[in-house]
Motif scaffolding. Structure first.
Motif, PDB file in Angstrom:
ATOM      1  N   VAL A 306       0.867  -1.195   0.096  1.00 25.15           N
ATOM      2  CA  VAL A 306      -0.209   0.098   0.447  1.00 25.15           C
ATOM      3  C   VAL A 306       1.048   1.622  -0.320  1.00 25.15           C
ATOM      4  O   VAL A 306       1.346   1.087   1.003  1.00 25.15           O
ATOM      5  N   ILE A 307       1.273   2.428  -1.052  1.00 22.29           N
ATOM      6  CA  ILE A 307       1.459   3.401  -0.557  1.00 22.29           C
ATOM      7  C   ILE A 307       0.658   4.535   0.091  1.00 22.29           C
ATOM      8  O   ILE A 307      -1.181   4.471  -0.160  1.00 22.29           O
ATOM      9  N   VAL A 308       1.294   5.524   0.355  1.00 20.26           N
ATOM     10  CA  VAL A 308       0.204   6.266   1.402  1.00 20.26           C
ATOM     11  C   VAL A 308       0.954   7.314   1.746  1.00 20.26           C
ATOM     12  O   VAL A 308       2.391   7.710   1.670  1.00 20.26           O
ATOM     13  N   ASN A 309       0.283   8.578   1.008  1.00 21.37           N
ATOM     14  CA  ASN A 309       1.274   9.505   1.259  1.00 21.37           C
ATOM     15  C   ASN A 309       2.707   9.839   0.739  1.00 21.37           C
ATOM     16  O   ASN A 309       4.216  10.039   1.619  1.00 21.37           O
ATOM     17  N   ASN A 310       2.593   8.818  -0.386  1.00 18.10           N
ATOM     18  CA  ASN A 310       3.492   8.705  -1.462  1.00 18.10           C
ATOM     19  C   ASN A 310       4.947   8.640  -1.049  1.00 18.10           C
ATOM     20  O   ASN A 310       6.445   8.462  -1.810  1.00 18.10           O
ATOM     21  N   THR A 311       4.562   7.277   0.788  1.00 14.48           N
ATOM     22  CA  THR A 311       5.366   6.535   0.619  1.00 14.48           C
ATOM     23  C   THR A 311       4.908   5.249   0.553  1.00 14.48           C
ATOM     24  O   THR A 311       3.755   4.238   1.167  1.00 14.48           O
ATOM     25  N   VAL A 312       6.326   4.208   0.974  1.00 14.43           N
ATOM     26  CA  VAL A 312       5.679   2.684   1.528  1.00 14.43           C
ATOM     27  C   VAL A 312       6.213   2.374   2.958  1.00 14.43           C
ATOM     28  O   VAL A 312       7.529   2.425   2.598  1.00 14.43           O
ATOM     29  N   GLU A 313       5.808   1.438   3.573  1.00 13.00           N
ATOM     30  CA  GLU A 313       6.411   0.881   4.083  1.00 13.00           C
ATOM     31  C   GLU A 313       7.191  -0.477   4.323  1.00 13.00           C
ATOM     32  O   GLU A 313       6.662  -0.857   3.601  1.00 13.00           O
ATOM     33  N   VAL A 314       8.194  -0.193   4.931  1.00  8.72           N
ATOM     34  CA  VAL A 314       9.383  -1.570   4.771  1.00  8.72           C
ATOM     35  C   VAL A 314       9.874  -1.828   6.792  1.00  8.72           C
ATOM     36  O   VAL A 314       9.897  -0.300   7.347  1.00  8.72           O
ATOM     37  N   GLU A 315       9.416  -3.226   6.472  1.00  9.47           N
ATOM     38  CA  GLU A 315       9.607  -3.295   7.733  1.00  9.47           C
ATOM     39  C   GLU A 315      11.461  -4.489   7.998  1.00  9.47           C
ATOM     40  O   GLU A 315      11.582  -4.898   6.772  1.00  9.47           O
ATOM     41  N   LEU A 316      11.819  -3.390   8.965  1.00  7.01           N
ATOM     42  CA  LEU A 316      12.532  -4.375   9.146  1.00  7.01           C
ATOM     43  C   LEU A 316      13.043  -5.557  10.653  1.00  7.01           C
ATOM     44  O   LEU A 316      12.563  -5.011  11.654  1.00  7.01           O
ATOM     45  N   ALA A 317      13.853  -6.741  10.513  1.00  8.46           N
ATOM     46  CA  ALA A 317      13.522  -6.873  11.525  1.00  8.46           C
ATOM     47  C   ALA A 317      15.159  -6.763  12.385  1.00  8.46           C
ATOM     48  O   ALA A 317      15.665  -6.356  11.669  1.00  8.46           O
ATOM     49  N   LEU A 318      15.283  -6.499  13.753  1.00  6.71           N
ATOM     50  CA  LEU A 318      15.743  -6.285  14.513  1.00  6.71           C
ATOM     51  C   LEU A 318      16.478  -7.211  15.519  1.00  6.71           C
ATOM     52  O   LEU A 318      16.440  -8.402  15.246  1.00  6.71           O
ATOM     53  N   PRO A 319      17.582  -6.807  15.500  1.00 10.87           N
ATOM     54  CA  PRO A 319      18.193  -8.350  16.406  1.00 10.87           C
ATOM     55  C   PRO A 319      17.946  -8.366  17.800  1.00 10.87           C
ATOM     56  O   PRO A 319      17.218  -6.879  17.656  1.00 10.87           O
ATOM     57  N   LYS A 320      18.476  -9.173  18.255  1.00 16.60           N
ATOM     58  CA  LYS A 320      17.535  -9.490  20.146  1.00 16.60           C
ATOM     59  C   LYS A 320      18.979  -8.322  20.562  1.00 16.60           C
ATOM     60  O   LYS A 320      18.647  -8.116  21.747  1.00 16.60           O
ATOM     61  N   ILE A 321      20.149  -8.267  20.224  1.00 16.72           N
ATOM     62  CA  ILE A 321      20.919  -7.443  21.404  1.00 16.72           C
ATOM     63  C   ILE A 321      20.616  -5.697  20.770  1.00 16.72           C
ATOM     64  O   ILE A 321      21.522  -5.958  19.594  1.00 16.72           O
TER      65      ILE A 321
END
Length: 416
Positions: A306-321
């Motif tokens: 989905v495009i919202v306000n000319n941007t796209v949401e990208v999800e990044l997985a972070l490390p535990k620490i």
């Protein structure tokens, strides 16, 4: 003669004006040429000079966003109630059994009391039924014993009369009566035993029905107790209290949100990326997230369709620490590495320069201290850097400050 003289005088005046105008134009041209040749002076402290570099370069897509809990739990009211107490506020660290809000509903207390009284009544009825059943069974057994005794007595009498009837002491009629009595008593004994067994089954079924009623009532009591227990809103997971949209004394309905809990040991970054750059991003790409407390390596796990306000949401997985004090809802920036270039020419991105454009910039001459305009061709954007495709070579210096007001009129400027 007077007319001819006047005409010559006017002609002379016109030529004088033309000569004066030409002189002014020549003077302006000279001044303009001298201005271009001499150049405009610019203070070194007011500009930014960067050196063109040549090495490996990561092509990145930059975005901004915030950290979110990878695991969230929404707490809602199970029944209609009133907020009696607020024990924790947003931002508090909670464990799974931490009570956040205490609700109250007097009707649930009454329902529990009524359910418990009904359960006690059913248990009392069961005990009374067992006593009655025991009494009835004893009576039935007594009847069986009496029938058995009468039958045995008839058997003995018949046995004795059988020998006497052969001797003529007992009449045949009396003997036949004894035979008939013995048969009747035998049938009565069998019926008595059958009634006793059936009575046991009847008692068993009656108690089973009452036990089922008790079981149902116990379920009602447990349900009422659960409703009361659910008035204490617990976190359910270890994490942080992120949202608490209720106030003291507020009435809430069943299903209404009470609080939102998010994990703190498992976070993700939700980054907003310009839609014209999202095509370069794919799952699994490496990213670097700036948490303002350190740089964290991450990986692309989801791209929103989905495009919202000319941007796209990208999800990044972070490390535990993660760095200390990194929490949900913390604003972050991220550079997603979409390509790795080896031995490429690049420079820090000049002001107002866009990818794949050709722009006139001032190239610095370190010997003379002058800067002359050159046409520089740019390529892909790499975070704060941009690829140089032509116009300058490695180790040359460019002014990357915004000097658009000078580039229109000055081919060369002096740096002092």
């Amino acid at each position: 003669m007077d007319i001819a003289k006047t005409t010559n005088t006017k002609a002379l005046a016109v030529w004088q004006k033309l000569i004066l105008a030409a002189a002014v134009i020549v003077i302006i041209g000279v001044i303009y040429q001298q201005s271009n040749e001499s150049g405009v002076s610019v203070s070194r402290s007011n500009i930014i000079v960067e050196t063109v570099k040549q090495s490996a370069l990561d092509i990145t897509v930059t975005g901004y966003g915030e950290l979110k809990s990878a695991q969230q739990q929404l707490l809602t009211a199970k029944t209609a109630a009133t907020v009696k107490a607020i024990l924790l506020k947003p931002g508090a660290i909670v464990s799974s059994d931490s009570v956040i809000v205490q609700l109250a509903n007097p009707e649930l207390d009454q329902q529990l009391q009524s359910a418990e009284q009904e359960l006690n009544k059913l248990n009392a009825n069961l005990r009374q039924t067992k006593l009655n059943n025991t009494r009835e069974l004893l009576n039935e057994r007594s009847h069986v014993a009496q029938s058995y005794a009468a039958y045995e007595n008839a058997k003995l009498k018949l046995k004795a009369e059988k020998a006497l009837v052969e001797q003529g002491i007992v009449s045949t009629l009396n003997y036949q009566r004894s035979v008939l009595d013995e048969q009747q008593l035998s049938q009565q004994l069998a019926i008595a035993k059958q009634r006793a067994e059936q009575l046991k089954e009847v008692h068993k079924e009656a108690q089973s029905i009452q036990l089922e009623q008790i079981k149902q009532q116990q379920g009602i009591v447990v349900m009422s107790q659960t409703k009361l227990t659910n008035l204490s809103i617990k976190a359910g997971i270890n994490g942080v209290l992120q949202r608490l949209p209720v106030e003291l004394g507020q009435s809430v309905n069943a299903g209404q949100e009470i609080a939102l809990i998010g994990s703190v040991d498992s976070l993700i970054a939700l980054i907003q990326v310009p839609q014209n750059q999202v095509d370069d991003i794919s799952l699994g790409q490496v990213a670097r997230v700036d948490t303002r407390r350190g740089i964290v390596d991450a990986r692309v796990t989801r791209i929103s369709p989905v495009i919202v306000n000319n941007t796209v949401e990208v999800e990044l997985a972070l490390p535990k620490i993660l760095p200390e004090n990194v929490r949900p809802q913390l604003s972050v920036d991220a550079n997603i590495i979409v390509a790795k270039l080896a031995n490429v020419t690049f420079i820090e991105r000049p002001a107002n320069v866009k990818p794949y454009t050709e722009v006139a910039l001032y190239q610095l001459n370190p010997i003379s201290g002058d800067a002359s305009l050159v046409k520089v061709k740019f390529g892909r954007l790499a975070g704060r850097y941009i690829e140089v495709l032509g116009g300058v070579a490695a180790d040359q210096q460019l002014i990357i400050s915004d000097l658009a007001n000078l580039t229109q009129t000055n081919q060369t400027i002096h740096i002092n």
